[in-house]
Structures are given as structure tokens and as C-alpha cells.
Design an enzyme around this catalytic site. Structure first.
Site, mmCIF file in Angstrom:
data_model
loop_
_atom_site.group_PDB
_atom_site.id
_atom_site.type_symbol
_atom_site.label_atom_id
_atom_site.label_comp_id
_atom_site.label_asym_id
_atom_site.label_seq_id
_atom_site.Cartn_x
_atom_site.Cartn_y
_atom_site.Cartn_z
ATOM 1 C CG HIS A 43 -3.649 21.111 -31.895
ATOM 2 N ND1 HIS A 43 -3.475 21.930 -30.635
ATOM 3 C CD2 HIS A 43 -2.717 20.336 -31.814
ATOM 4 C CE1 HIS A 43 -2.921 21.196 -29.347
ATOM 5 N NE2 HIS A 43 -2.242 19.806 -30.715
ATOM 6 C CG ASP A 96 -9.233 21.061 -22.670
ATOM 7 O OD1 ASP A 96 -8.400 19.717 -22.214
ATOM 8 O OD2 ASP A 96 -8.546 21.992 -23.094
ATOM 9 N NE ARG A 100 -5.207 14.956 -20.027
ATOM 10 C CZ ARG A 100 -5.344 15.039 -21.388
ATOM 11 N NH1 ARG A 100 -5.943 17.021 -21.643
ATOM 12 N NH2 ARG A 100 -4.212 15.486 -21.739
ATOM 13 C CB SER A 117 -7.958 17.934 -24.164
ATOM 14 O OG SER A 117 -6.775 19.279 -23.725
ATOM 15 C CE LYS A 141 -7.777 22.484 -26.025
ATOM 16 N NZ LYS A 141 -6.707 22.459 -24.861
HETATM 17 N N1 URA Z 1 -3.216 20.207 -26.129
HETATM 18 C C1 URA Z 1 -4.149 20.334 -25.449
HETATM 19 O O1 URA Z 1 -4.672 20.987 -25.906
HETATM 20 N N2 URA Z 1 -4.565 18.826 -25.177
HETATM 21 C C2 URA Z 1 -3.510 18.253 -24.154
HETATM 22 O O2 URA Z 1 -4.506 17.230 -24.670
HETATM 23 C C3 URA Z 1 -2.937 17.849 -25.370
HETATM 24 C C4 URA Z 1 -2.040 19.435 -26.118
#
Ligand code: URA
Length: 450
Positions: A84, A163, A170, A185, A189
Site C-alpha cells: 500500500h 469503510d 470523512r 481504513s 481492507k
Molecule cells: N487510503 C485509504 O484507503 N484510506 C485512507 O484513509 C487513506 C488512504
């Protein structure tokens, strides 16, 4: 069971929510039994008062369990990996890394995102390839991993539905930049992908989420703690994001640069990041015993063409016509027979003699975003052909009037103000200035799990 107003009040007053209370909140979000105003109030309370580590882990686990958690064949145990990135400019690492890891024996169910603010999105880049389908069901992902070894897809409806709701709220409640909310978040995932190992590329610098190295380190450490607590072996690196990564910024131009990298002609900074992230993952899976061997294997997979073959197979498995995939991946591809070229190009010229000291990624990205490379509203279109290509590298000596940037744009043309902003991204200096100007390291720090 505590009522939602009671939970909001407890967090608002600085209390720590129990596991049960967090479960109650996330259930209410998932089954839509909570008012939007209550979700917004809780998000703001979390933003203001924060969460302790136990709360963040529980919050993330409950988010992850709000939807489908993927499962994989037993023989893949230890081999399921992903990375990520917190978002960069010109960051096309995923397009090279996913197939390189697959070529080294990993299974890579890469779930990527779309462009956010000035940062580009992997899904938007891939969608510049005609036919590429980022929407794949869990059964299709399993089949692609079986036959190819990697896929790059969007978040499905069933993966972490909590999410989807929280992320959207948000955005509208100014609570995006909260460490617990970001960690929940991102890691929920990754947890739902049932990964064996995860590597995080946390950026710092003028074009990153956090400019400051110590703030980026704090986020990386939290993400690592939460990932490891959820059973995902998680490492991180802190990488600099001041200048664009590689030479191209945009969508189809970045696909072309990724393909060139997979054909062995990649820029050094991109290769450094790909081999370091990939090498770390190979080490974490136990496929290699040390980082340098991992880096070597990833580099061999890219330079030797094995990663390109995986990329071609991935394109075909995700909907690209065989002939199109073959054409893009052939040695002397005419990329624009497949990828749409922008209607107009313009070259920007160096205003004076000098040495290239800096190219400000944030400025380039913001102007390109306005010219259509990014979205002007959530869910809106991007223009895949808009982008820019750097014609110079750091430290290069240029002459007044020499071209330093090729801009790909469509009508209406860039305004004078936009052109002058683009010009301001280039900093030229004297040769002496270059000598006293330390070349900054790209990968500043590795954070490894214990
Ligand atoms: N990427 C995400 O999936 N969530 C976040 O809060 C920030 C970046």
C-alpha cells in the site's frame, strides 16, 4: 448495550471505547441503523480525541469483519502479498511490482484505489488501457491468481462496506486526516484480503500526505502495529516524495513508462522502489533469506522479461483483447496505436542556463489535475491522455531555451497562469549549487516487524 449518543459522548469526553462499544458503532454503520449526523459526530470525536492502540486494533478488526473476508487455497499459505502506498506523484510502482512478485512465485490480489486530491490512482492509470476491467468478483480474483498470479482490482461492494460509508463521511466532515481513521481504513481492507505479508510505502515530503519525516514515521508505525495485530506480517518504508517518481505523470503516460520499465528501460528511482518493496515482501514470505537476494530476484524478473509476461497475462485475464495486450507488451510497441494520445502537446523551455536542482511534484500534479488528469468531482471522469513527461533529470545541465517538459493536453489549452505555474516547478542552479546540494536519498528508512 450502550446507546449511540452515549458512545459519542464517551469519546467526545476523551474516554476509551471498549471492544463491545466499538463493535456496536461499526455494526450500526454497516446495517445503516445510525443517523448520518451521529456517524459524523463520532468521526469528529475520534478526530479530536484520538484512540489508543487497543481501540484502533478493535476498530480496524470490526471494520474488516463488516464484509467478506477472502479465503485462499491452503497451498498458497505464506505467499499472499500486497503493498500500500500513501500516495505520490508519478507513482506507478504497483504496475511493475505486482507482476514482478507474481513472477517470483507470490500471489498478489492487489486492491488499489483511484486518484485522491493531487495524487494519481492505479485504477485510473490502468483504465487508460482499452478493455481493462478493475471490477472483478472474488471468484474471478481467485481464478486470475490461480492462472496468472496477480491482479489489480478495485474494492468490491462486499469488501469492508463500513469503510465505504465512513470514508465518504470523512470527506464531508473534514475528518480525513486522523491517524486512527486512516489506519482503520487502510488496514481493514488489507486484512480482508487475508494477506500473509504487506509492505507499506509511506511517503514524506512536499508532495506527500505528510511533509515531515517524523509524522510519516508515526503513521507507518501505527499501520504496522495494527497490521501485525490483525495477523498480517507488515513492514514499512519511508520514501521521499518531493520530485515525481520516474519521468511521467498522468495516466496513459504512466502506463507507457511502466511498460518501458517492464521491458528493462525503467528509471533508477522507480526501480529502486520496486526492488526494495518487492525484496522486502520476498523476505517476509520466506522465499528468500535476505533483502539483497530479494531485491536481486525482483530486479531479474523485471530486467529478464518474466514480469512483463505476467503483466501481459494479467491484462488478458482482466478483459484486454489478446491482440491489444500483445501489442503493448511487444519489444517495439507503437503505444499510441492502443492508448489514446492527447490532441495537443507543448514543450516548456528552460528560462536560463543551469543545472536542474528540483522539479516540484506537487506543482506539476496540481496543474495536471486541473487540466483533466484528475477528477474535478467525486465519481467524475478523468482524461487519460492528459499528462506530462520530464525531459531532463536531476543534476542535468541545461541550456536556455532547451525543452525540459513535454505537456500532453486537450482543449481548452492551459492558461498563461497554468503555464507559469508549471515553469515555477523547475529550479535551476549553478554547478556550485549542485555540489553543495546533497542528492536526497529516495528510501529514507525501513521499518521491519520484530
Ligand atoms: N487510503 C485509504 O484507503 N484510506 C485512507 O484513509 C487513506 C488512504
Amino acid at each position: 448495550m450502550a446507546s449511540i449518543p452515549h458512545l459519542i459522548k464517551k469519546k467526545r469526553d476523551g474516554g476509551a471505547l471498549s471492544d463491545e462499544e466499538i463493535r456496536t458503532f461499526i455494526h450500526a454503520v454497516s446495517n445503516k441503523s445510525i443517523e448520518e449526523s451521529q456517524t459524523g459526530a463520532m468521526l469528529m470525536a475520534i478526530w479530536m480525541k484520538g484512540m489508543d492502540q487497543q481501540e484502533v486494533v478493535t476498530f480496524t478488526r470490526e471494520m474488516m469483519s463488516s464484509g467478506e473476508v477472502m479465503s485462499w487455497p491452503a497451498e498458497w499459505a505464506g505467499l499472499i502479498v500486497d503493498k500500500h502506498s500513501t500516495g505520490g506523484v508519478g507513482d506507478k510502482v504497483s504496475l511493475v511490482l505486482a507482476p514482478a512478485l507474481a513472477a517470483c512465485g507470490c500471489k498478489v490480489p492487489m486492491i488499489s484505489g483511484r486518484g485522491l486530491a493531487h495524487t494519481g490512482g492505479t485504477l485510473d492509470k490502468l483504465e487508460s488501457i482499452p478493455g481493462f476491467n478493475v471490477h472483478q468478483s472474488s471468484a474471478q480474483i481467485l481464478e486470475i491468481l490461480r492462472s496468472v498470479g496477480c491482479c489489480i482490482v478495485g474494492q468490491s461492494e462486499t469488501l469492508v462496506p463500513a469503510d465505504r460509508v465512513l470514508y465518504a463521511q470523512r470527506d464531508t466532515t473534514s475528518t480525513v486526516d486522523s491517524l486512527p481513521l486512516i489506519a482503520g481504513s487502510i488496514i481493514s481492507k488489507k486484512g480482508a484480503e487475508s494477506l500473509s505479508a504487506l509492505v507499506l510505502d509511506v511517503k514524506f515530503g512536499r508532495a506527500a500526505l505528510y511533509e515531515d519525516l517524523s509524522a510519516a514515521r508515526e503513521l507507518a508505525q501505527l499501520l504496522m502495529k495494527v497490521g501485525n495485530a490483525l495477523g498480517v506480517h507488515t513492514a514499512a518504508l519511508l520514501s521521499r516524495m518531493d520530485a515525481p517518481l520516474g519521468r511521467c505523470v498522468g495516466n496513459s503516460v504512466e502506463v507507457i513508462e511502466s511498460l518501458e520499465t517492464l521491458k528493462g528501460n525503467g528509471p533508477d528511482d522507480l526501480m529502486e522502489l520496486v526492488t526494495t518493496l518487492g525484496g522486502l515482501l520476498l523476505k517476509m514470505t520466506g522465499l528468500v533469506s535476505d533483502l539483497s537476494e530479494g531485491r536481486r530476484q525482483i530486479s531479474d524478473a523485471v530486467i529478464g522479461g518474466a514480469a512483463l509476461a505476467k503483466f501481459q497475462a494479467m491484462l488478458q485475464a482482466q478483459g484486454v483483447a489478446n491482440e491489444t495486450a500483445r501489442s503493448l507488451c511487444s519489444a517495439h510497441s507503437d503505444y499510441h496505436s492502443v492508448l489514446r494520445k492527447s490532441e495537443h502537446q507543448m514543450q516548456l523551455k528552460a528560462p536560463a542556463d543551469g543545472v536542474v536542482l528540483d522539479v516540484a511534484a506537487l506543482t506539476l500534479a496540481e496543474v495536471l489535475h486541473k487540466l483533466g488528469a484528475g477528477r474535478s468531482r467525486a465519481g467524475g471522469p478523468v482524461n487519460h491522455s492528459v499528462g506530462a513527461e520530464l525531459l531532463v533529470s536531476m543534476g542535468q545541465r541545461v541550456r536556455k531555451g532547451e525543452s525540459w517538459l513535454q505537456l500532453h493536453y486537450e482543449a481548452p489549452p492551459p492558461s498563461l497562469d497554468q503555464i507559469s505555474r508549471l515553469q515555477s516547478a523547475l529550479t535551476l542552479g549553478s554547478h556550485d549549487a549542485l555540489r553543495s546540494h546533497d542528492t536526497p536519498t529516495l528510501v529514507e528508512e525501513l521499518l521491519l516487524p520484530h
